[in-house]
Design a protein around this motif. Structure first.
Motif, short mmCIF file in Angstrom:
data_model
loop_
_atom_site.label_atom_id
_atom_site.label_comp_id
_atom_site.label_asym_id
_atom_site.label_seq_id
_atom_site.Cartn_x
_atom_site.Cartn_y
_atom_site.Cartn_z
N GLN A 129 39.26 28.90 48.32
CA GLN A 129 39.29 30.34 48.10
C GLN A 129 39.45 31.09 49.41
O GLN A 129 40.30 31.97 49.54
CB GLN A 129 37.99 30.77 47.39
CG GLN A 129 37.77 32.27 47.27
CD GLN A 129 38.59 32.89 46.15
OE1 GLN A 129 39.21 32.18 45.37
NE2 GLN A 129 38.59 34.22 46.09
N GLN A 137 46.37 36.24 47.80
CA GLN A 137 46.01 37.29 46.85
C GLN A 137 46.06 38.66 47.51
O GLN A 137 46.66 39.60 46.98
CB GLN A 137 44.58 37.01 46.37
CG GLN A 137 44.27 37.33 44.94
CD GLN A 137 42.84 36.88 44.58
OE1 GLN A 137 41.98 36.76 45.45
NE2 GLN A 137 42.60 36.65 43.31
N HIS A 162 47.89 39.12 39.56
CA HIS A 162 47.51 37.89 38.88
C HIS A 162 48.61 37.39 37.94
O HIS A 162 48.93 36.19 37.93
CB HIS A 162 46.22 38.11 38.10
CG HIS A 162 45.55 36.86 37.65
ND1 HIS A 162 44.87 36.02 38.51
CD2 HIS A 162 45.48 36.26 36.44
CE1 HIS A 162 44.40 34.99 37.83
NE2 HIS A 162 44.76 35.10 36.57
N PHE B 171 45.20 33.45 33.20
CA PHE B 171 43.89 34.12 33.09
C PHE B 171 42.80 33.10 32.78
O PHE B 171 41.62 33.35 33.02
CB PHE B 171 43.94 35.21 32.02
CG PHE B 171 44.66 36.44 32.48
CD1 PHE B 171 44.05 37.33 33.35
CD2 PHE B 171 45.96 36.68 32.09
CE1 PHE B 171 44.72 38.46 33.80
CE2 PHE B 171 46.64 37.81 32.53
CZ PHE B 171 46.02 38.70 33.40
N VAL B 173 43.37 29.53 33.78
CA VAL B 173 43.42 28.61 34.91
C VAL B 173 42.91 29.26 36.19
O VAL B 173 42.13 28.67 36.92
CB VAL B 173 44.87 28.10 35.12
CG1 VAL B 173 44.95 27.24 36.38
CG2 VAL B 173 45.35 27.31 33.92
N GLY B 174 43.36 30.47 36.45
CA GLY B 174 42.98 31.14 37.68
C GLY B 174 41.86 32.13 37.46
O GLY B 174 41.74 33.13 38.18
N ARG B 175 41.05 31.84 36.48
CA ARG B 175 39.96 32.74 36.10
C ARG B 175 39.01 33.04 37.25
O ARG B 175 38.66 34.19 37.52
CB ARG B 175 39.20 32.07 34.95
CG ARG B 175 37.93 32.76 34.54
CD ARG B 175 37.12 31.85 33.59
NE ARG B 175 35.77 32.33 33.44
CZ ARG B 175 35.34 33.04 32.40
NH1 ARG B 175 36.17 33.35 31.45
NH2 ARG B 175 34.09 33.45 32.34
N GLU B 176 38.59 32.00 37.94
CA GLU B 176 37.55 32.15 38.96
C GLU B 176 37.98 33.04 40.12
O GLU B 176 37.26 33.98 40.48
CB GLU B 176 37.13 30.76 39.46
CG GLU B 176 35.72 30.69 40.01
CD GLU B 176 34.66 31.13 39.02
OE1 GLU B 176 34.82 30.90 37.81
OE2 GLU B 176 33.67 31.76 39.48
N PRO B 177 39.14 32.77 40.75
CA PRO B 177 39.56 33.65 41.84
C PRO B 177 39.76 35.10 41.37
O PRO B 177 39.44 36.03 42.11
CB PRO B 177 40.90 33.05 42.29
CG PRO B 177 40.85 31.63 41.84
CD PRO B 177 40.06 31.63 40.59
N LEU B 178 40.27 35.29 40.16
CA LEU B 178 40.49 36.64 39.67
C LEU B 178 39.16 37.38 39.49
O LEU B 178 39.01 38.53 39.92
CB LEU B 178 41.25 36.61 38.34
CG LEU B 178 41.42 37.97 37.66
CD1 LEU B 178 42.16 38.94 38.58
CD2 LEU B 178 42.14 37.84 36.33
N ARG B 180 36.36 36.86 40.94
CA ARG B 180 35.77 37.18 42.25
C ARG B 180 36.43 38.41 42.84
O ARG B 180 35.77 39.26 43.43
CB ARG B 180 35.93 36.00 43.21
CG ARG B 180 35.23 34.75 42.71
CD ARG B 180 34.79 33.84 43.83
NE ARG B 180 34.15 32.65 43.26
CZ ARG B 180 33.47 31.77 43.96
NH1 ARG B 180 33.37 31.91 45.27
NH2 ARG B 180 32.91 30.74 43.38
N ARG B 181 37.75 38.46 42.68
CA ARG B 181 38.47 39.62 43.23
C ARG B 181 38.06 40.89 42.50
O ARG B 181 37.98 41.96 43.11
CB ARG B 181 39.97 39.39 43.07
CG ARG B 181 40.86 40.52 43.57
CD ARG B 181 41.07 40.45 45.06
NE ARG B 181 42.03 41.46 45.52
CZ ARG B 181 41.69 42.70 45.89
NH1 ARG B 181 40.42 43.07 45.86
NH2 ARG B 181 42.61 43.55 46.30
N LEU B 182 37.79 40.75 41.20
CA LEU B 182 37.40 41.92 40.42
C LEU B 182 35.92 42.25 40.60
O LEU B 182 35.46 43.31 40.17
CB LEU B 182 37.68 41.66 38.92
CG LEU B 182 39.15 41.68 38.48
CD1 LEU B 182 39.27 41.22 37.02
CD2 LEU B 182 39.76 43.07 38.63
#
Lengths: 207, 207
Positions: A129, A137, A162, B171, B173-178, B180-182
């Motif tokens: 990350q 990102q 995203h 949404f 697969v990349g749930r975790e990074p998204l 965190r960003r949110l």
DNA sequence: TTGCGATTTAATCAATTGATTAATACACTC
DNA sequence: GAGTGTATTAATCAATTGATTAAATCGCAA
């Protein structure tokens, strides 16, 4: 040079073997003996260089993170007011991601390790990350923010970033079903060009 | 009823435990003892019902494939000439996928198993492909083909379908990074609504 | 109840696991 | 070339693994 040179070689070979084997069979699916043999090293070397098997796993994650960052490194952003330059930068970045995720065989090796960390994030996830996902990102968000006249922290910008990334990454994640549907066994140059054109068309809405 | 009722119960509990444990720790990362304990069954039951650990794995994949198909089952397609109805069907399908991949906790459990089969496709991949991916792929392609006036087997249609699915799947697969960003720790209803709106806007180009 | 096949159980097996150890080989300095 | 700390090696350890077995239990029919 001192003997660290030789040591560093063993270290490197172990990491390379680890990336390949962890990526193919997962953490528990890979044995220390497999790792040692693939690296042409002794089992004890793992403990010596990385404390234990998990330490080697973390080192592999760090290596992957750095390689990802190297390939998709954010180019220097143009002046915030220059819309044309921002769009060009975004196009370049997207094209680079398409090529990386479709043509770079290394990426396929990394996929399972990366996804596993997404599913149950551990220490390795934080490394990925911080060193890879976050910089990419942020860069994409910054560009899209400029092009849409929004704030980089705007939720709409974050979500749009995203979906943009998702489209490209899915050529890696969903590679197998797509190739079967296309009746191919790999991404040839022509297909990659088609994908690039498709993504370029997507970006037209920011023009 | 005969004793098959009891047998079927044990079978079902084993599959449920298998989906959870295989999904969290992978195939090799899950032991037969863990599986048996989580299912409240005996180790020997695995061999009795599924021949061996791998047989249980395949049964889990089949279960996942059927559940995926059930959730994203292709609705009956409208008449090919009815553009409005085709677009409405596509919207419905996309909305359902968004909800499934963001709000359905089961899907997150399935992810690792599914991805693993993408990375190194085995017998389980064929099950997933035949029962889940393929039907969904074909339905979406058919709809997009109609809306763009192209052939369902047109490469452009196939690739566009892929990017559409990729946006939504990411949404999950990349749930975790998204997240965190949110700055969130889950997809709340408001966020899901935002995502739905974003995807609806994407579909506007087919209108 | 008795009998019979289906199912579950506890105990055991050989094989493999990650880790550790003590001995050895190595590269370099003095 | 002796000395020193680094790196590698082979052997061994206790623990865990998936699978198998024979005995026990269950559900139902006759």
């Amino acid at each position: 040079m001192n003997q660290i040179a030789n040591s560093a070689e063993t270290r490197e070979r172990l990491i390379q073997a680890a990336i390949q084997l962890f990526g193919e069979h997962g953490f528990k699916g890979t044995t220390t003996r497999q790792l040692a043999e693939a690296a042409g090293a002794n089992i004890g070397s793992i403990a010596y260089h990385f404390t234990n098997k998990h330490g080697l796993y973390l080192a592999s994650a760090a290596y992957i993170a750095d390689e990802l960052h190297r390939r998709l490194a954010p180019p220097p952003l143009p002046a915030p007011t220059d819309r044309e330059a921002s769009l060009a930068t975004l196009r370049t970045l997207v094209a680079r991601m398409v090529h990386t995720f479709t043509e770079d065989d290394d990426c396929r090796q990394w996929l399972l390790l990366v996804i596993r960390e997404q599913v149950s994030p551990g220490e390795a996830f934080d490394i990925l990350q911080a060193r890879a996902f976050q910089p990419i990102q942020m860069t994409l968000s910054a560009l899209i923010a400029r092009l849409t006249g929004r704030d980089p922290d705007d939720r709409r910008v974050i979500l749009e970033t995203h979906t943009l990334v998702g489209q490209i990454v899915f050529f890696l994640v969903g590679r197998e079903p797509l190739l079967r549907r296309l009746g191919q066994d790999g991404y040839d140059a022509a297909t990659v060009a088609e994908i690039e054109a498709l993504m370029a068309a997507q970006l037209a809405r920011y023009a």
